[in-house]
Design an enzyme around this catalytic site. Sequence first.
Site, PDB file in Angstrom:
ATOM      1  N   LYS A  25      58.138  30.731  46.665  1.00 51.17           N
ATOM      2  CA  LYS A  25      57.268  31.789  47.168  1.00 51.17           C
ATOM      3  C   LYS A  25      55.907  31.818  46.488  1.00 51.17           C
ATOM      4  O   LYS A  25      54.885  31.908  47.133  1.00 51.17           O
ATOM      5  CB  LYS A  25      57.967  33.140  46.969  1.00 51.17           C
ATOM      6  N   CYS A  31      58.653  28.947  39.281  1.00 51.00           N
ATOM      7  CA  CYS A  31      59.983  29.265  38.769  1.00 51.00           C
ATOM      8  C   CYS A  31      60.109  30.757  38.466  1.00 51.00           C
ATOM      9  O   CYS A  31      59.129  31.464  38.332  1.00 51.00           O
ATOM     10  CB  CYS A  31      60.263  28.460  37.507  1.00 51.00           C
ATOM     11  N   HIS A  82      42.188  15.313  73.356  1.00 52.86           N
ATOM     12  CA  HIS A  82      41.521  14.358  72.479  1.00 52.86           C
ATOM     13  C   HIS A  82      42.521  13.696  71.534  1.00 52.86           C
ATOM     14  O   HIS A  82      42.174  13.346  70.405  1.00 52.86           O
ATOM     15  CB  HIS A  82      40.409  15.056  71.690  1.00 52.86           C
ATOM     16  N   ARG A  99      61.482  32.443  44.014  1.00 51.11           N
ATOM     17  CA  ARG A  99      60.456  31.681  43.299  1.00 51.11           C
ATOM     18  C   ARG A  99      60.886  30.250  43.013  1.00 51.11           C
ATOM     19  O   ARG A  99      60.080  29.435  42.535  1.00 51.11           O
ATOM     20  CB  ARG A  99      60.117  32.379  41.980  1.00 51.11           C
ATOM     21  N   GLU A 150      49.593  29.094  62.538  1.00 48.23           N
ATOM     22  CA  GLU A 150      50.604  29.845  61.791  1.00 48.23           C
ATOM     23  C   GLU A 150      51.986  29.704  62.429  1.00 48.23           C
ATOM     24  O   GLU A 150      52.995  29.577  61.726  1.00 48.23           O
ATOM     25  CB  GLU A 150      50.185  31.318  61.695  1.00 48.23           C
ATOM     26  N   LYS A 153      55.304  28.130  60.496  1.00 44.88           N
ATOM     27  CA  LYS A 153      56.580  28.832  60.347  1.00 44.88           C
ATOM     28  C   LYS A 153      57.742  27.939  60.779  1.00 44.88           C
ATOM     29  O   LYS A 153      58.789  27.906  60.137  1.00 44.88           O
ATOM     30  CB  LYS A 153      56.587  30.122  61.177  1.00 44.88           C
ATOM     31  N   ASN A 188      57.630  28.432  33.127  1.00 44.57           N
ATOM     32  CA  ASN A 188      57.073  28.296  34.462  1.00 44.57           C
ATOM     33  C   ASN A 188      55.666  27.736  34.302  1.00 44.57           C
ATOM     34  O   ASN A 188      54.870  28.264  33.533  1.00 44.57           O
ATOM     35  CB  ASN A 188      57.030  29.657  35.165  1.00 44.57           C
ATOM     36  N   GLY A 189      55.358  26.653  35.020  1.00 46.48           N
ATOM     37  CA  GLY A 189      54.033  26.036  34.900  1.00 46.48           C
ATOM     38  C   GLY A 189      54.157  24.541  34.651  1.00 46.48           C
ATOM     39  O   GLY A 189      55.221  23.950  34.803  1.00 46.48           O
ATOM     40  N   GLU A 219      58.305  25.226  58.156  1.00 44.95           N
ATOM     41  CA  GLU A 219      58.794  25.722  56.877  1.00 44.95           C
ATOM     42  C   GLU A 219      60.293  25.977  56.873  1.00 44.95           C
ATOM     43  O   GLU A 219      60.979  25.638  55.901  1.00 44.95           O
ATOM     44  CB  GLU A 219      58.090  27.043  56.527  1.00 44.95           C
ATOM     45  N   TRP A 251      62.014  25.778  40.321  1.00 41.62           N
ATOM     46  CA  TRP A 251      61.434  24.938  41.366  1.00 41.62           C
ATOM     47  C   TRP A 251      60.934  23.687  40.661  1.00 41.62           C
ATOM     48  O   TRP A 251      60.057  23.748  39.803  1.00 41.62           O
ATOM     49  CB  TRP A 251      60.284  25.659  42.063  1.00 41.62           C
TER      50      TRP A 251
END
Length: 612
Positions: free
Chosen positions: A607, A2, A508, A27, A485, A489, A99-100, A492, A73
């Site tokens: 983030k 947050c 496989h 955030r 990566e 992307k 935050n937490g 996301e 968040w």
Amino acid sequence: MCGIVAYVGPKQAYPILIKGLQRLEYRGYDSAGIAILNKDLKLYKTQGKVSDLDQLVKEKDIGGTIGIAHTRWATHGEPNDENAHPHYSFSKDIALIHNGIIENYTALRKTLINRKYKFRSDTDTEVLVYLIEDIKINEKVNLEEAVRIALNQVVGAYAIVVLSKDEPDKLIAARKGSPLVIGMGKDDFFVASDATPIAEYTKNVVYLEEEQIAIIKKNIPLKIIDIKKHKITPYVQKLQVNLNVLEKGGYEHFMLKEIFEQPRSIRDSMRGRLRADKGIVNLGGIRDYEQKIVNAKRIIIIACGTSWHAALLGEYIIEGLTRIPVEVEYASEFRYRNPIIHENEIVIAISQSGETADTLAAIELAKEKGATIIGICNVVGSSIARATHAGSYTHAGPEIGVASTKAFTAQVTLLTLLALRLAEKKGTITRSRFHQILNDLDDIPHKVEETLKTNDKVIKIAEKFKDSPNALYLGRGYNFPVALEGALKLKEISYIHAEGYPAAEMKHGPIALIDQEMPVIFIATNNIIYDKIVSNIQEVKARKGKIIAIVTEGDKDVVGMADYFIEIPETDDILVPLLATIPLQLLSYHIAVMRGCNVDQPRNLAKSVTVE
């Protein structure tokens, strides 16, 4: 996760708070709220983004020179108006932002319910503010002491700011496991989750350390204690943040701006460290530990998300150049599996924010085992930077887009510099090879500029595949982490299901997914296993998969087989990922835009992951 911002001083608080929230919205953006004290403690909050909060308070009385604000968040409780921060105490005389995660909130909540308190939300945060008020009333202490006593009863992580009607010119801030920075102006104070909302007003900041409490009062010097009541002398640091990087600079989104910033950010990550003309690599932040790393029996790299992909590239590059064994671990798994760590081993921790909770916890575990910890992060003064024995900043500059781009290439650049320095010191690289890589690395920013010119071609490819429900990314060697990566992307920001695989592993299992509707993205640059990747492409082509290939300029074989191709300049094999990842970032970006997704703030993400 947050975003926290607070202000006390002579100015009107609301304009500072709302602008701060806008800069911190990366955030978290599930809900937003604000509390301002001006005789009465006024609190406004809403589900949605900061813009929704700004609209909500248009006709409200938001005058006042002290206040707190928050963008969330969601962890405990779904995103809605009731669960948004700030939270009132039971009497509505105290407001708190957080935050937490308070891990023992259930037990604390039951205790408070037994004392006849009724809760308005589903959050752990509301439990904390109720507890503070309960202590303040029943133990007859001031706000500062009530917060300190409450935090001694709390298990978990927190960054909090508290505001009370009874002490109208004071803020109480505290942290454990989540970041908090205090800016000191001429006659005012600013508090935030990171420096981005503060840099406009002051360059003088204090980063709160673990289990520290700040008593912030108008016209009074900053006071800091720990939760055991020991007095701490504030350590003032100078901010070095360019305000221009906090704005979009004419780009539609921060992510696109940050993709196009990579020639500069890669150059900045090498600045003062690479002198190709003189054959010098110098990493001052780890100089005192170089010999210890060279002598290490093993290097362990810990990271999460995109940083884990950079770490995997680091494994390939460090092992290839130095012959030191390297293992890459997800920080979230490492700390819970009783890992074997010896005192003569090196642990490298990678994090863009420098605040990743799982990585911080893994660092503490490794330190307990006697390992030497090297940090690689982007944010000066961050928790990981302070927790490690030594390390280097990537100097990528603030990354506002939630999906990491320039931070990834800066991390890979720094890991490459580290590998080169260690290989030189250990004598595992010839002078000619050393100089060849140095010269190619020095030229990478220019080659990234050239690669960015593929943007128009990438847009046309994106138009073809924007409605695909799935995608497969394949690469071999150094290009395998690039495939991972690239897939991340796309997931996301466009919400398309995508997977990255070593190309040889396709047969496989994943080959069962391939049909004429499946886009398969190959990183098929010219290297020692080029013929092998060509064979893998033929296997996909035989099953009518749609092939998009990232190839080296001048390629003939793969270009002849691919449905679509994107050329990148030729460079040394170990540096190809710095170029090959660029068109994959652009592809994800343009597909997401075409699908109407919020590119900078993708759903369910934030983030800085400061919770476990």
